[in-house]
Design an enzyme around this catalytic site. Structure first.
Site, PDB file in Angstrom:
ATOM      1  CG  PHE A 164      -1.870  -1.193   1.167  1.00  0.00           C
ATOM      2  CD1 PHE A 164      -2.848  -1.281   0.175  1.00  0.00           C
ATOM      3  CD2 PHE A 164      -1.746  -2.235   2.071  1.00  0.00           C
ATOM      4  CE1 PHE A 164      -3.694  -2.391   0.100  1.00  0.00           C
ATOM      5  CE2 PHE A 164      -2.580  -3.334   2.009  1.00  0.00           C
ATOM      6  CZ  PHE A 164      -3.555  -3.414   1.023  1.00  0.00           C
ATOM      7  CD  GLU A 165       3.870   2.313  -2.698  1.00  0.00           C
ATOM      8  OE1 GLU A 165       4.419   3.237  -2.070  1.00  0.00           O
ATOM      9  OE2 GLU A 165       4.464   1.268  -3.042  1.00  0.00           O
ATOM     10  CB  SER A 166      -2.393   6.126  -0.306  1.00  0.00           C
ATOM     11  OG  SER A 166      -3.186   5.085  -0.851  1.00  0.00           O
ATOM     12  CD  GLN A 200       6.784   5.097  -0.279  1.00  0.00           C
ATOM     13  OE1 GLN A 200       7.398   6.143  -0.102  1.00  0.00           O
ATOM     14  NE2 GLN A 200       5.663   5.049  -0.965  1.00  0.00           N
TER      15      GLN A 200
END
Ligand SMILES: *[C@@H]1O[C@H](CO)[C@@H](O)[C@H](O)[C@H]1NC(C)=O
Ligand SMILES: *[C@@H]1O[C@H](CO)[C@@H](O)[C@H](O)[C@H]1NC(C)=O
Ligand SMILES: *[C@@H]1O[C@H](CO)[C@@H](O)[C@H](O)[C@H]1NC(C)=O
Ligand SMILES: *[C@@H]1O[C@H](CO)[C@@H](O)[C@H](O)[C@H]1NC(C)=O
Ligand SMILES: *[C@@H]1O[C@H](CO)[C@@H](O)[C@H](O)[C@H]1NC(C)=O
Length: 441
Positions: A164-166, A200
């Site tokens: 997931f990036e958000s 990240q």
């Protein structure tokens, strides 16, 4: 204490490399490469065309982009799929075949990665919706092969990855329920299923942080050490051997130390870390210059970074690369014209790091045999030159231009978890299994 167990295995030929055995929790040489997004625009081939490489262990398929109305996106590989009638869900018989081939013939761990940049749902409105979605995902991709409309048919993935990036909500109950379903099935069938995440590098990760904060047991995580200040591009080499005390483990920017602390169960600021104390961390790097906006480092510069991580951090478990299409693009890789050579070099770096570690604690007698096998695989690449060996910073050497000396050009190639040694003229492989905690059978 540490224990050794040495196995002799006859190999088929002098240059046979051992088939990968997929993700190994006690190995520090796992190599994971994402497939599915054709990030290099155009060059992505079908999955099975990459599985012949013995230097790949884990392939997360990217991505399941929607969870509420399950949707997969496989870029150009989606053109080889149809859709199920009355549904937007893809039906991919070629991938069904390829996943099975990669698993059974080549021993790969094939995961399904959930999320990606285009995932926009922000999680679930409630815990019960999250749990229901976990059951759906399990039915569609897990071992319940009688479920209708399975995108990969009778193929069963080895686990799930969260990328997931958000920010999301109720992802913890989703992941916990998926883990429960996996564990219950593993117990019954003795088949391992794995859960991973790809945060990240800034710690804590915004998107996956809640799951990582002691809530969900992950088998391994693949931290994206790129596109951010804390990435490998800001690693500062310290000269000589990369080991040392805590001062050396700490880098001003590159923050593997923060993730290693997380892995131990307690973060650097004292909050809850990994639920699984045996979790492994893979160093995530771009597979080519254009695979990330920042963070690509040439293979020869990656070697001291891998060495630093392997020698300082117990949680280090290998390298992840984004993505397969870049890794196998001619001219992509390390600026080398040899397709796939960056993979060879990363693999060599892992082998070398492990060998140096091994030699530090235990003498292994077959150095010469391995050295000669390594040299034959890398014709024309003799002993390493001192300047390359001694790159004092990423910038210095990067400015030196895009050479791509194989990282495996130094003298040995032992693996912490498994070793392949070839004697010229002798058809024999030696696997040395080395486990840090428990004795491997
Ligand atoms: C699509 O199928 C063709 C024909 O089998 C194959 O050659 C090609 O590699 C596949 N492409 C992808 C991206 O899977
Ligand atoms: C390695 O080779 C060298 C020279 O060929 C020899 O002197 C040395 O004893 C060998 N080492 C081992 C461990 O066999
Ligand atoms: C380069 O580094 C390797 C591994 O640390 C070491 O064994 C070797 O002696 C070095 N070579 C030179 C020329 O400094
Ligand atoms: C290694 O790096 C140090 C520090 O930058 C430098 O002083 C030394 O000359 C270098 N040695 C070699 C062989 O390049
Ligand atoms: C690398 O070079 C860039 C631009 O010249 C500079 O901003 C950066 O601080 C340098 N990084 C290191 C680690 O020296």
């Amino acid at each position: 204490m540490q224990s050794f167990c040495v196995k002799l295995v006859a190999a088929a030929s002098l240059f046979t490399s051992f088939a990968s055995a997929g993700f190994q929790k006690d190995s520090r040489n796992n190599v994971a490469v994402y497939w599915g997004q054709n990030f290099a625009s155009g060059s992505q081939q079908r999955l099975s065309s990459y599985c012949g490489s013995s230097k790949l262990d884990i392939i997360p398929i990217a991505f399941l982009t929607s969870l509420t109305d399950p949707t997969i996106n496989l870029a150009n590989a989606g053109n080889n799929c149809t859709t199920f009638p009355g549904s937007q869900l893809m039906n991919c018989p070629q991938l069904e075949e390829d996943i099975k081939t990669c698993q059974s013939k080549h021993g790969k761990t094939v995961m399904l990665s959930i999320g990606g940049e285009t995932y926009q749902e922000g999680g679930f409105p409630s815990a019960s919706a999250a749990k229901a979605a976990a059951q759906t995902v399990w039915d569609l991709f897990g071992p319940n092969t009688k479920t209708a409309n399975r995108p990969f048919g009778s193929a069963v993935v080895d686990g799930f990855d969260f990328d997931f990036e958000s920010k999301t909500q109720n992802m913890v109950p989703f992941a916990q329920h998926l883990r429960e379903l996996m564990d219950a099935s593993s117990k019954k069938s003795k088949t391992p299923y794995y859960l991973s995440a790809a945060p990240q590098c800034p710690f804590p990760d915004v998107a996956d942080g809640e799951m990582l904060a002691g809530e969900v047991a992950f088998d391994f995580i693949m931290v994206q050490f790129y596109n951010n200040y804390c990435g490998v591009q800001n690693f500062v080499a310290q000269g000589g051997r990369q080991g040392g005390g805590s001062a050396r483990r700490q880098q001003a920017a590159f923050n593997f130390a923060a993730w290693d602390a997380w892995a131990s169960g307690k973060t650097l600021d004292g909050s809850r870390g990994s639920k699984n104390p045996d979790v492994k961390i893979l160093l995530g790097v771009p597979a080519s210059k254009s695979a990330a906006s920042i963070g690509f480092v040439e293979a020869e510069l990656l070697r001291p970074i891998v060495d630093f991580c392997a020698s300082n951090f117990k949680s280090f478990g290998g390298v992840m690369m984004w993505d397969m299409s870049h890794l196998f693009s001619a001219g992509g890789g390390s600026g080398s014209p040899v397709v796939g050579s960056f993979l060879e070099e990363v693999h060599g770096a892992l082998s070398l790091a492990s060998s140096t570690l091994l030699k530090g604690t235990h003498r292994v007698n077959d150095v010469n045999a391995t050295a000669s096998a390594t040299r034959q695989q890398q014709p024309g690449q003799g002993s390493s030159d001192a300047a390359k060996n001694n790159s004092s910073s990423i910038n210095d050497s990067a400015n030196g231009g895009g050479g791509s000396a194989p990282l495996s050009s130094a003298s040995t190639s032992y693996y912490l978890s498994s070793v392949a040694v070839s004697w010229p003229g002798l058809v024999l492989g030696v696997l040395v299994h080395y486990s840090l905690g428990s004795i491997l059978s």
